[in-house]
Enzyme design. Structure first.
Site, PDB file in Angstrom:
ATOM      1  CB  CYS A   1      13.305  -7.429   6.555  1.00 12.97           C
ATOM      2  SG  CYS A   1      12.339  -8.964   6.627  1.00 12.97           S
TER       3      CYS A   1
ATOM      4  CG  ASP B   1      11.528  -9.647 -14.328  1.00 14.14           C
ATOM      5  OD1 ASP B   1      11.346  -8.491 -13.910  1.00 14.14           O
ATOM      6  OD2 ASP B   1      10.602 -10.442 -14.569  1.00 14.14           O
TER       7      ASP B   1
ATOM      8  N   GLY C   1      -0.307   0.273  -5.087  1.00 10.52           N
ATOM      9  CA  GLY C   1      -1.601  -0.351  -4.870  1.00 10.52           C
ATOM     10  C   GLY C   1      -2.600   0.098  -5.906  1.00 10.52           C
TER      11      GLY C   1
ATOM     12  CB  CYS D   1      -0.901   0.024   1.240  1.00 10.80           C
ATOM     13  SG  CYS D   1      -1.993  -1.399   1.389  1.00 10.80           S
TER      14      CYS D   1
ATOM     15  CG  ASN E   1       2.911   0.534   3.324  1.00 10.92           C
ATOM     16  OD1 ASN E   1       4.020   1.000   3.090  1.00 10.92           O
ATOM     17  ND2 ASN E   1       2.532  -0.639   2.867  1.00 10.92           N
ATOM     18  N   GLY E   2       1.499  -1.871   5.462  1.00 11.75           N
ATOM     19  CA  GLY E   2       2.203  -2.925   6.179  1.00 11.75           C
ATOM     20  C   GLY E   2       1.264  -4.058   6.543  1.00 11.75           C
TER      21      GLY E   2
ATOM     22  CE1 TYR F   1       7.592  -5.272  -9.708  1.00  8.58           C
ATOM     23  CE2 TYR F   1       6.508  -5.566  -7.600  1.00  8.58           C
ATOM     24  CZ  TYR F   1       6.451  -5.470  -8.973  1.00  8.58           C
ATOM     25  OH  TYR F   1       5.243  -5.563  -9.610  1.00  8.58           O
TER      26      TYR F   1
ATOM     27  CB  CYS G   1      10.700 -13.185   1.123  1.00 11.38           C
ATOM     28  SG  CYS G   1      11.599 -11.757   0.496  1.00 11.38           S
TER      29      CYS G   1
ATOM     30  CB  CYS H   1       6.655 -11.584   2.820  1.00 13.78           C
ATOM     31  SG  CYS H   1       6.734  -9.969   3.634  1.00 13.78           S
TER      32      CYS H   1
END
Length: 483
Positions: free
Chosen positions: A448, A360, A40, A11, A114-115, A257, A451, A397
């Site tokens: 972090c 990519d 978003g 978001c 957001n989160g 990204y 993932c 994640c």
């Protein structure tokens, strides 16, 4: 096209405390949200505080489709917050769109979040057992409920926000709007970005610095992990009670990204980070080729870096149809396959008869690669070598990125060589995990990478809905190093 192999951007939030012209507040937030649309595309909304009255408008869809001049003319007031959403927790329905507005004993309150919280299920269950009623299925309402409850007990809304931060766990970059204050806070780990700007005599807060540029604001600074920023008529002040509690853990995928390349996050240029990732890939996985291309849009800058490091010319190989949004859906599987060609097409003049190196940002399920390879082969590409600016996704994640469960991640069950063969590639190379954080060297926060590594900075509550059980995995956060 149903983008099953593409990560979604959580978001974006934007807010203003307007000391100049309250008539412009809604429009300023509109332009801020427009610049954050990449974070978003499912829903968006704006809430404005006009003295003690909250005026709000939100709906499903993109920012320019939801709002028009007639609506924006009514969104006037001294404080305003907005939100663009992709659902990482809760369904994609208008009831879950933000900002969330609450009316309680002390008046009105609105939040944009957001989160993703990791203990939302447990907290929600606790509140429901105490008789609380929830109107949405999103974890953001848990935050709003706690702030409203604590505000009745605390002398100020910022004290209520501080109490909320002692209770919730996980990722939140949050805007809170009360009748007289705009409050911005960032979780103590700093998972998601948040920054402050100055617009004439007014202050704005946004998920990314590109939104400050969009409204003509000057970047002031980033909100620190654990910090509460209070903006009111008398100015701006900071509460740092929750700072320095943990080792900061900014999501590294913001640089790979999520964020726009023209943004700076915690002191680091996203553009430079992506170019550095491309350079590192050229060192780790060199290959002979005739042209380096990027997959639009997040692969383009990294492709420039790869080309510069390798000495192989950079060129456009895939052209994106800008008039197709990320929510474009076709009714059948065969039509979805055709949808890739509608959205992306090969530039035959640049790839025909050539050894193509394609850059990519990630591989999730592995379905999109096959379609891209097919497009390039049909355009006459002689060889296709893919390089990825992230390590293999091996873990889900829990902090707001839509990484699916492990059984859907292609890298969990297949080797690099197997993925390359399945996809029709001549070779495949990922950025090494050991070099991952070097792409944002110079950023003032740590990262972090759970993932990719499976090392989570917080305790994780995993809700298994089918079996109705909770599995708890505990990975203790290291003590604070860099904030």
């Amino acid at each position: 096209m149903r983008e099953e192999d593409v990560l979604k951007e959580e978001c974006g939030v934007f807010g203003i405390y307007n000391n100049d012209s309250r008539e412009d507040s809604g429009r300023i937030v509109y332009y801020g949200l427009f610049s954050l649309q990449h974070r978003g595309q499912e829903s968006c909304g704006i809430a404005v505080m006009d003295d003690i009255t909250v005026k709000q408008y939100k709906d499903m869809g993109l920012v320019p489709d939801v709002f028009n001049n007639e609506i924006l003319d009514k969104l006037t007031g001294s404080i305003a917050i907005g939100h663009v959403r992709y659902s990482t927790a809760g369904g994609s329905i208008v009831q879950n769109a933000q900002p969330l507005v609450s009316r309680y004993l002390k008046g009105a309150l609105a939040i944009s979040h957001n989160g993703n919280l990791v203990n939302a299920h447990k907290l929600r269950e606790q509140f429901e057992n105490e008789g609380f009623i929830f109107q949405t299925s999103i974890d953001s309402e848990v935050i709003a409920t706690i702030i409203a409850r604590e505000r009745v007990r605390q002398p100020s809304v910022e004290d209520a926000v501080s109490k909320m931060m002692e209770i919730v766990e996980g990722a939140y970059s949050l805007l809170v709007m009360s009748p007289k204050k705009l409050i911005a806070c960032r979780d103590p780990h700093g998972f998601r970005p948040l920054c402050i700007g100055k617009l004439d005599n007014s202050y704005v807060v946004a998920s990314e610095s590109c939104a400050l540029d969009a409204v003509g604001a000057t970047f002031v600074r980033d909100v620190e992990p654990g910090e509460i920023v209070v903006i009111e008529e008398t100015g701006i002040r900071s509460i740092t009670t929750h700072c320095n509690k943990y080792n900061s853990s900014l999501c590294i995928f913001e640089f790979i990204y999520f964020a726009r390349p023209d943004s700076r996050i915690d002191g680091m240029s996203v553009y430079e980070a992506r170019k550095r990732a491309g350079r590192q890939l050229a060192k780790e996985h060199p290959v002979e080729g005739d042209i380096v291309i990027g997959v639009p849009d997040s692969g383009l800058v990294a492709a420039i870096g790869y080309a510069e490091e390798s000495g192989i010319p950079y060129g456009m190989g895939l052209i994106k149809n800008r008039y197709i949004g990320r929510t474009f859906i076709s009714p059948t599987q065969s039509k979805r396959e055709d949808g890739v060609r509608v959205k992306l097409n090969a530039l035959r003049e640049n790839v025909e008869g050539k050894r193509v190196i394609m850059i990519d940002d990630s591989i999730v399920r592995g379905t999109t690669i096959k379609r891209l390879v097919k497009i390039l082969r049909s355009a006459g590409a002689k060889e296709i070598h893919m390089r990825v600016t992230a390590p293999p996704f091996l873990w889900p994640c829990y902090y707001g990125t839509d990484v699916p469960s492990r059984d859907k991640l292609v890298a969990v069950n297949h080797s690099v060589e197997e993925i390359a063969k399945m996809s029709g590639l001549d070779s495949l190379g990922y950025l090494g995990l050991e070099n991952l954080t070097n792409i944002a060297k110079g950023c003032k926060c740590n990262f972090c990478d759970s993932c990719f590594s499976g090392k989570y900075p917080t305790q994780i509550e995993i809700q298994n809905e089918e079996e109705n059980i909770n599995e708890v995995e505990i990975r203790k956060s290291p003590k604070f190093k860099i904030c």
